[in-house]
Scaffold this motif. Structure first.
Motif, PDB file in Angstrom:
ATOM      1  N   LYS A 164       0.838  -1.212   0.000  1.00 49.32           N
ATOM      2  CA  LYS A 164       0.000   0.000   0.000  1.00 49.32           C
ATOM      3  C   LYS A 164       0.867   1.254   0.000  1.00 49.32           C
ATOM      4  CE  LYS A 164      -4.218  -1.798   2.140  1.00 49.32           C
ATOM      5  NZ  LYS A 164      -5.192  -1.650   3.247  1.00 49.32           N
ATOM      6  N   LEU A 165       1.976   1.223   0.747  1.00 50.06           N
ATOM      7  CA  LEU A 165       2.878   2.372   0.764  1.00 50.06           C
ATOM      8  C   LEU A 165       3.468   2.614  -0.623  1.00 50.06           C
ATOM      9  CD1 LEU A 165       4.793   1.797   4.134  1.00 50.06           C
ATOM     10  CD2 LEU A 165       3.162   3.616   3.645  1.00 50.06           C
ATOM     11  N   GLU A 166       3.796   1.534  -1.306  1.00 50.57           N
ATOM     12  CA  GLU A 166       4.364   1.647  -2.654  1.00 50.57           C
ATOM     13  C   GLU A 166       3.368   2.276  -3.622  1.00 50.57           C
ATOM     14  OE1 GLU A 166       7.078   1.482  -5.676  1.00 50.57           O
ATOM     15  OE2 GLU A 166       7.418   1.065  -3.542  1.00 50.57           O
ATOM     16  N   ASN A 167       2.095   1.977  -3.444  1.00 45.41           N
ATOM     17  CA  ASN A 167       1.067   2.471  -4.364  1.00 45.41           C
ATOM     18  C   ASN A 167       0.611   3.892  -4.068  1.00 45.41           C
ATOM     19  OD1 ASN A 167       1.080   0.039  -5.755  1.00 45.41           O
ATOM     20  ND2 ASN A 167      -0.548  -0.845  -4.489  1.00 45.41           N
ATOM     21  N   LEU A 168       1.130   4.486  -2.989  1.00 44.43           N
ATOM     22  CA  LEU A 168       0.761   5.867  -2.678  1.00 44.43           C
ATOM     23  C   LEU A 168       1.211   6.844  -3.759  1.00 44.43           C
ATOM     24  CD1 LEU A 168       1.521   6.126   1.158  1.00 44.43           C
ATOM     25  CD2 LEU A 168      -0.728   6.245   0.058  1.00 44.43           C
ATOM     26  N   TYR A 202      -3.688  11.438  -1.403  1.00 38.36           N
ATOM     27  CA  TYR A 202      -2.562  11.324  -0.470  1.00 38.36           C
ATOM     28  C   TYR A 202      -1.638  12.528  -0.588  1.00 38.36           C
ATOM     29  CZ  TYR A 202       2.212   9.966   0.788  1.00 38.36           C
ATOM     30  OH  TYR A 202       3.486   9.949   1.285  1.00 38.36           O
ATOM     31  N   PHE A 203      -1.320  12.943  -1.797  1.00 34.86           N
ATOM     32  CA  PHE A 203      -0.389  14.060  -1.971  1.00 34.86           C
ATOM     33  C   PHE A 203      -1.016  15.389  -1.559  1.00 34.86           C
ATOM     34  CE2 PHE A 203       1.747  10.981  -4.775  1.00 34.86           C
ATOM     35  CZ  PHE A 203       3.018  11.056  -4.220  1.00 34.86           C
ATOM     36  N   LYS A 234       8.153  19.597  -4.804  1.00 32.73           N
ATOM     37  CA  LYS A 234       8.036  18.290  -5.444  1.00 32.73           C
ATOM     38  C   LYS A 234       6.631  17.708  -5.269  1.00 32.73           C
ATOM     39  CE  LYS A 234      12.898  16.877  -5.190  1.00 32.73           C
ATOM     40  NZ  LYS A 234      13.851  15.914  -4.596  1.00 32.73           N
ATOM     41  N   VAL A 235       6.074  17.880  -4.066  1.00 34.33           N
ATOM     42  CA  VAL A 235       4.718  17.385  -3.827  1.00 34.33           C
ATOM     43  C   VAL A 235       3.720  18.167  -4.679  1.00 34.33           C
ATOM     44  CG1 VAL A 235       2.899  17.080  -2.109  1.00 34.33           C
ATOM     45  CG2 VAL A 235       5.269  16.557  -1.510  1.00 34.33           C
ATOM     46  N   GLY A 236       3.903  19.490  -4.751  1.00 32.53           N
ATOM     47  CA  GLY A 236       3.026  20.310  -5.596  1.00 32.53           C
ATOM     48  C   GLY A 236       3.111  19.903  -7.055  1.00 32.53           C
ATOM     49  N   ASP A 237       4.334  19.595  -7.511  1.00 34.47           N
ATOM     50  CA  ASP A 237       4.507  19.146  -8.894  1.00 34.47           C
ATOM     51  C   ASP A 237       3.815  17.806  -9.139  1.00 34.47           C
ATOM     52  OD1 ASP A 237       5.992  21.387  -9.449  1.00 34.47           O
ATOM     53  OD2 ASP A 237       7.947  20.396  -9.270  1.00 34.47           O
ATOM     54  N   LEU A 288       7.734   9.725  -3.920  1.00 29.61           N
ATOM     55  CA  LEU A 288       8.033  10.678  -4.990  1.00 29.61           C
ATOM     56  C   LEU A 288       9.066  10.147  -5.972  1.00 29.61           C
ATOM     57  CD1 LEU A 288       8.102  13.953  -2.880  1.00 29.61           C
ATOM     58  CD2 LEU A 288       6.505  13.460  -4.738  1.00 29.61           C
ATOM     59  N   HIS A 289       9.649   9.002  -5.666  1.00 28.14           N
ATOM     60  CA  HIS A 289      10.689   8.457  -6.541  1.00 28.14           C
ATOM     61  C   HIS A 289      10.067   7.736  -7.742  1.00 28.14           C
ATOM     62  CE1 HIS A 289      14.354   6.535  -7.881  1.00 28.14           C
ATOM     63  NE2 HIS A 289      13.727   5.369  -7.879  1.00 28.14           N
TER      64      HIS A 289
END
Length: 472
Positions: A7-11, A17-18, A38-41, A87-88
């Motif tokens: 589930k963490l990977e699919n965030l 979530y973002f 980065k989150v805004g992008d 974000l990766h």
């Protein structure tokens, strides 16, 4: 633990979530502006999504409430670790594939629009006799150019291009189209969704035609590893399992735009597209006669080529019957109903035929506002017809009274006024003004004129405002 890690990977796909993470970052004592950007992008990237298949909804919009509590109850350090990991993205190769035939007017435009995100561009020419191939060789030596004899089969060409492609993503675009958005945004979008653990995955940019019409479920981008293929001699259909007819594809529909001008009348005539298309559509109808898709496209081609509307209507009704017998979900049922309503709207008695079609569209496809439009046409036409019949009936009765009596106006001015208003509402303005001119009473005459003057002023104001808007 394995389930939590999954589930963490699919965030990384989830805009909800973002958005929550962005708010939490802003509320932190020490704001990391670089991470905030980065989150805004990522949010901006995910906002390119317009809609998705039901089984993708949890990935991109929803979060299980218990899992959401778990994530946002992490301490700041652990939360930041999860956020940075989400974000990766890895980088994946994009193969842009194009078919050509006498495309010298537009091939450069197409290539220029995709060269900054495509890792390779592959073109399959099907017998150009103009300068298409020379332009490609001279201006774009990095493009992989192949040739194939035209065999009246678009799918053979599309599938050959897939075989030639070495990329992770296949981006299918036609020579008379061009990509109209930031190419780096699309590349980032595709890098993000390549690892989405749902298949077969298809991404649809929006196609905007020269007349402003938009197509959303375009199925132009897909992963090579999903082993999709095209089926159909023309208006080819992207499929995974042949018998499923695309119903097993998982869709992400986006607002990335591909602009298309190949169906401008002058270009269609130049390439004799209608005759070719009709011939191939008729073949497809014999190959897969229980698929409404081919009935719709054949009817559309014949309608656009000026064929008899009765013939076109018959093809559409045959397709709708096939759809009802098979009960297989298809967007072409809605499109067939809409085209049938358009055809009936051109007939004098069409409003009666439109009514049940409009009701079916409203019932089965409530998001399609054209159903309401055609219902309004049917109901409005019926109202106008009734108004005319009412006016004619009253006029006939009035004219056949030898010794009329009235306690309102013995001259019948009130009837002239009422009949004038009825005809005016029905759009018969000459008849309306003829009746208004028969009014003798000065007071009633002034009332009618004042009403018309008010209307005249509003019309002039509207026309003046419209003229100003057109000059801006």
């Amino acid at each position: 633990m394995k389930n939590i890690n999954s589930k963490l990977e699919n965030l990384k796909y989830n805009i909800t979530y973002f958005e929550r993470s962005y708010s939490r970052l802003k509320d932190m004592f020490m704001i990391d502006n670089e991470l905030l950007k980065k989150v805004g992008d990522r949010i901006s990237l995910l906002e390119h999504l317009e809609k998705c298949s039901d089984d993708l909804y949890d990935f991109v919009y929803d979060i299980d409430s218990d899992f959401e509590d778990y994530v946002f109850n992490l301490n700041d350090q652990n939360f930041l670790e999860v956020l940075k990991r989400s974000l990766h993205n890895n980088t994946y190769k994009i193969s842009a594939v194009i078919m050509t035939f006498n495309e010298e007017r537009c091939i450069s435009r197409c290539i220029e629009s995709i060269k900054n995100f495509a890792d390779e561009i592959i073109i399959l020419d099907t017998g150009s006799t103009d300068r298409t191939k020379e332009i490609i060789k001279e201006l774009y030596p990095h493009v992989r150019l192949y040739s194939m004899d035209w065999a009246d089969d678009f799918s053979i060409c599309r599938n050959t291009l897939i075989e030639y492609a070495t990329g992770d993503w296949i981006f299918q675009i036609d020579a008379d189209e061009f990509f109209a958005n930031d190419p780096y945004q699309l590349k980032e979008f595709l890098n993000l969704f390549y690892e989405l653990p749902i298949s077969p995955l298809v991404i649809s940019p929006t196609i905007v035609n020269h007349d402003g019409k938009e197509l959303s479920l375009t199925k132009r981008i897909f992963r090579k590893k999903d082993n999709l293929f095209f089926f159909g001699l023309i208006h080819e259909d992207l499929r995974f399992k042949l018998e499923e007819r695309g119903s097993d594809l998982k869709h992400l529909v986006t607002n990335f735009v591909i602009e298309h001008d190949g169906y401008k009348e002058e270009f269609i005539k130049l390439k004799n597209k209608f005759q070719r298309n009709i011939k191939l559509q008729e073949k497809m109808l014999s190959i897969e006669p229980d698929n409404i898709r081919w009935y719709y496209f054949l009817a559309r081609e014949k309608y656009s080529n000026g064929c008899n509307t009765e013939e076109v209507s018959s093809i559409l009704n045959d397709g709708i019957t096939v759809f009802q017998q098979n009960e297989v979900s298809s967007n072409f049922h809605m499109l067939s109903l809409l085209l049938l309503a358009q055809l009936y709207n051109q007939r004098a008695d069409g409003f009666e035929l439109i009514r049940p079609i409009a009701q079916e569209i409203i019932s089965l496809y409530p998001n399609c506002i054209d159903g309401l439009f055609y219902k309004a046409i049917s109901d409005f036409t019926n109202v106008i017809l009734n108004l005319n019949q009412l006016a004619e009936s009253i006029s006939y009765s009035f004219n056949n009274i030898d010794d009329p009596f009235s306690e309102i106006y013995t001259t019948g001015d009130h009837l002239y006024n009422m009949l004038g208003n009825i005809y005016f509402s029905a759009g018969k303005y000459d008849r309306a003004f003829q009746l208004f001119s028969l009014i003798q009473d000065p007071k009633l005459n002034i009332e009618v004129k004042n009403t018309l003057i008010t209307l005249k002023n509003k019309i002039e104001f509207y026309l003046e405002e419209s003229k100003v808007e057109s000059l801006r």
